[in-house]
Design a protein around this motif. Structure first.
Motif, PDB file in Angstrom:
ATOM      1  N   LEU A 126     -13.766 -18.204 -22.309  1.00  0.00           N
ATOM      2  CA  LEU A 126     -13.740 -17.721 -23.681  1.00  0.00           C
ATOM      3  C   LEU A 126     -12.327 -17.764 -24.246  1.00  0.00           C
ATOM      4  O   LEU A 126     -12.084 -18.272 -25.349  1.00  0.00           O
ATOM      5  CB  LEU A 126     -14.286 -16.287 -23.745  1.00  0.00           C
ATOM      6  CG  LEU A 126     -14.170 -15.576 -25.093  1.00  0.00           C
ATOM      7  CD1 LEU A 126     -14.979 -16.306 -26.158  1.00  0.00           C
ATOM      8  CD2 LEU A 126     -14.630 -14.130 -24.979  1.00  0.00           C
ATOM      9  N   TRP A 127     -11.364 -17.264 -23.470  1.00  0.00           N
ATOM     10  CA  TRP A 127      -9.999 -17.178 -23.981  1.00  0.00           C
ATOM     11  C   TRP A 127      -9.263 -18.511 -23.925  1.00  0.00           C
ATOM     12  O   TRP A 127      -8.343 -18.750 -24.718  1.00  0.00           O
ATOM     13  CB  TRP A 127      -9.238 -16.082 -23.232  1.00  0.00           C
ATOM     14  CG  TRP A 127      -9.806 -14.758 -23.618  1.00  0.00           C
ATOM     15  CD1 TRP A 127     -10.679 -13.987 -22.924  1.00  0.00           C
ATOM     16  CD2 TRP A 127      -9.607 -14.112 -24.880  1.00  0.00           C
ATOM     17  NE1 TRP A 127     -11.040 -12.883 -23.649  1.00  0.00           N
ATOM     18  CE2 TRP A 127     -10.400 -12.926 -24.851  1.00  0.00           C
ATOM     19  CE3 TRP A 127      -8.837 -14.390 -26.007  1.00  0.00           C
ATOM     20  CZ2 TRP A 127     -10.429 -12.055 -25.931  1.00  0.00           C
ATOM     21  CZ3 TRP A 127      -8.872 -13.520 -27.076  1.00  0.00           C
ATOM     22  CH2 TRP A 127      -9.658 -12.367 -27.033  1.00  0.00           C
ATOM     23  N   GLU A 128      -9.685 -19.388 -23.032  1.00  0.00           N
ATOM     24  CA  GLU A 128      -9.143 -20.748 -23.066  1.00  0.00           C
ATOM     25  C   GLU A 128      -9.561 -21.440 -24.358  1.00  0.00           C
ATOM     26  O   GLU A 128      -8.783 -22.186 -24.967  1.00  0.00           O
ATOM     27  CB  GLU A 128      -9.632 -21.536 -21.858  1.00  0.00           C
ATOM     28  CG  GLU A 128      -8.948 -21.141 -20.555  1.00  0.00           C
ATOM     29  CD  GLU A 128      -9.509 -21.898 -19.361  1.00  0.00           C
ATOM     30  OE1 GLU A 128     -10.238 -22.899 -19.581  1.00  0.00           O
ATOM     31  OE2 GLU A 128      -9.246 -21.492 -18.221  1.00  0.00           O
ATOM     32  N   GLY A 129     -10.810 -21.197 -24.785  1.00  0.00           N
ATOM     33  CA  GLY A 129     -11.281 -21.782 -26.035  1.00  0.00           C
ATOM     34  C   GLY A 129     -10.572 -21.207 -27.240  1.00  0.00           C
ATOM     35  O   GLY A 129     -10.314 -21.913 -28.217  1.00  0.00           O
ATOM     36  N   VAL A 130     -10.254 -19.918 -27.188  1.00  0.00           N
ATOM     37  CA  VAL A 130      -9.571 -19.267 -28.318  1.00  0.00           C
ATOM     38  C   VAL A 130      -8.104 -19.699 -28.397  1.00  0.00           C
ATOM     39  O   VAL A 130      -7.582 -20.030 -29.474  1.00  0.00           O
ATOM     40  CB  VAL A 130      -9.663 -17.733 -28.187  1.00  0.00           C
ATOM     41  CG1 VAL A 130      -8.781 -17.047 -29.231  1.00  0.00           C
ATOM     42  CG2 VAL A 130     -11.107 -17.282 -28.340  1.00  0.00           C
ATOM     43  N   MET A 131      -7.422 -19.718 -27.259  1.00  0.00           N
ATOM     44  CA  MET A 131      -5.974 -19.930 -27.249  1.00  0.00           C
ATOM     45  C   MET A 131      -5.561 -21.383 -27.075  1.00  0.00           C
ATOM     46  O   MET A 131      -4.391 -21.730 -27.280  1.00  0.00           O
ATOM     47  CB  MET A 131      -5.351 -19.070 -26.137  1.00  0.00           C
ATOM     48  CG  MET A 131      -5.623 -17.586 -26.290  1.00  0.00           C
ATOM     49  SD  MET A 131      -4.950 -16.592 -24.940  1.00  0.00           S
ATOM     50  CE  MET A 131      -3.196 -16.764 -25.281  1.00  0.00           C
ATOM     51  N   LYS A 132      -6.503 -22.241 -26.653  1.00  0.00           N
ATOM     52  CA  LYS A 132      -6.222 -23.665 -26.484  1.00  0.00           C
ATOM     53  C   LYS A 132      -5.022 -23.875 -25.549  1.00  0.00           C
ATOM     54  O   LYS A 132      -4.955 -23.308 -24.487  1.00  0.00           O
ATOM     55  CB  LYS A 132      -5.997 -24.337 -27.841  1.00  0.00           C
ATOM     56  CG  LYS A 132      -7.108 -24.119 -28.860  1.00  0.00           C
ATOM     57  CD  LYS A 132      -8.436 -24.668 -28.363  1.00  0.00           C
ATOM     58  CE  LYS A 132      -9.513 -24.465 -29.447  1.00  0.00           C
ATOM     59  NZ  LYS A 132     -10.843 -24.908 -28.990  1.00  0.00           N
TER      60      LYS A 132
ATOM     61  N   TYR B 133      -3.012 -20.982 -23.876  1.00  0.00           N
ATOM     62  CA  TYR B 133      -3.726 -20.051 -22.988  1.00  0.00           C
ATOM     63  C   TYR B 133      -2.794 -19.494 -21.920  1.00  0.00           C
ATOM     64  O   TYR B 133      -2.065 -20.217 -21.250  1.00  0.00           O
ATOM     65  CB  TYR B 133      -4.905 -20.750 -22.314  1.00  0.00           C
ATOM     66  CG  TYR B 133      -5.586 -19.884 -21.272  1.00  0.00           C
ATOM     67  CD1 TYR B 133      -6.366 -18.802 -21.652  1.00  0.00           C
ATOM     68  CD2 TYR B 133      -5.430 -20.158 -19.905  1.00  0.00           C
ATOM     69  CE1 TYR B 133      -6.977 -17.996 -20.705  1.00  0.00           C
ATOM     70  CE2 TYR B 133      -6.048 -19.365 -18.955  1.00  0.00           C
ATOM     71  CZ  TYR B 133      -6.819 -18.281 -19.363  1.00  0.00           C
ATOM     72  OH  TYR B 133      -7.426 -17.490 -18.422  1.00  0.00           O
TER      73      TYR B 133
ATOM     74  N   LYS C  21      -5.641 -12.699 -21.044  1.00  0.00           N
ATOM     75  CA  LYS C  21      -7.033 -12.438 -20.661  1.00  0.00           C
ATOM     76  C   LYS C  21      -7.129 -11.230 -19.757  1.00  0.00           C
ATOM     77  O   LYS C  21      -7.999 -10.362 -19.936  1.00  0.00           O
ATOM     78  CB  LYS C  21      -7.599 -13.677 -19.962  1.00  0.00           C
ATOM     79  CG  LYS C  21      -9.100 -13.659 -19.714  1.00  0.00           C
ATOM     80  CD  LYS C  21      -9.541 -13.020 -18.425  1.00  0.00           C
ATOM     81  CE  LYS C  21      -9.043 -13.743 -17.203  1.00  0.00           C
ATOM     82  NZ  LYS C  21      -9.642 -13.157 -15.954  1.00  0.00           N
TER      83      LYS C  21
END
Length: 210
Positions: free
Chosen positions: A162-168, A171, A176
């Motif tokens: 989820l946070w990889e997708g948000v922060m690109k 990250y 997280k």
């Protein structure tokens, strides 16, 4: 006049409780801030946040255990509750059990579960009705909401994907970890507060007398 006085006392108590809950919730991000920005501990197993996880689970365990002693007519229900939170406490201390061997925490957790079930079975007829009646109380709402947040929301909202997708490309797993551990602290705060309030209210006792 008497009713007006009682209403005023109830209102004042609710106001005090509301302010207290607000302070508890505000303390959660403050603790995460202390860990990450003051102490410099990025959510290790010995961080202040993790320590408070353990305290929250321990407080809940003690409250439910104490309730099982005080209210034998609710014993099986409260023993199961105490057992559940004791297992959570053991899980939070897994890093200590890892000194024996990795994953050793499972064994004391299984022993705790077995003992809890055995004790509960020695008090037949004290689980289903007390459990259902307990859920009618507002104090129980804090406990089961905190538990649902702990086992479902924190796990889903704190996933790396989820946070990889948000922060690109920006990250950082520390972000997280801080979010997930902070949410877990929120969960344990609600559980601990609800457990203390439940013990003060007698768990299901008021509803079982009605």
């Amino acid at each position: 006049m008497g009713n007006s006085g009682d209403d005023l006392k109830s209102f004042l108590w609710m106001l005090v409780e509301f302010i207290g809950i607000c302070l508890l919730l505000a303390a959660v991000p403050f603790v995460v801030f202390l860990d990450t920005s003051v102490i410099g501990d990025q959510m290790s197993e010995t961080s202040l946040t993790e320590l408070l996880h353990n305290i929250g689970a321990f407080v809940a365990t003690i409250c439910f255990y104490r309730g099982a002693v005080l209210y034998p007519e609710q014993r099986a229900c409260l023993v199961i509750g105490a057992t559940l939170f004791a297992i959570l406490s053991i899980r939070e201390l897994d890093f200590l059990f890892d000194y024996i061997w990795h994953g050793f925490w499972v064994w004391p957790a299984l022993v705790t579960l077995a003992v809890g079930i055995w004790v509960a079975r020695r008090s037949p007829g004290t689980f289903r009705r007390p459990f259902l009646e307990y859920l009618k109380g507002r104090q129980a709402t804090f406990v089961y909401l905190g538990f649902a947040l702990l086992i479902i929301f924190t796990r889903l909202f704190g996933t790396g994907d989820l946070w990889e997708g948000v922060m690109k490309e920006a990250y950082d797993p520390r972000v997280k970890a801080a979010i997930q551990e902070g949410l877990e602290l929120l969960s344990y705060t609600l559980i601990a507060y609800g457990s203390v309030a439940s013990l003060r209210a007698g768990f299901a006792a008021p509803f079982m007398r009605s």
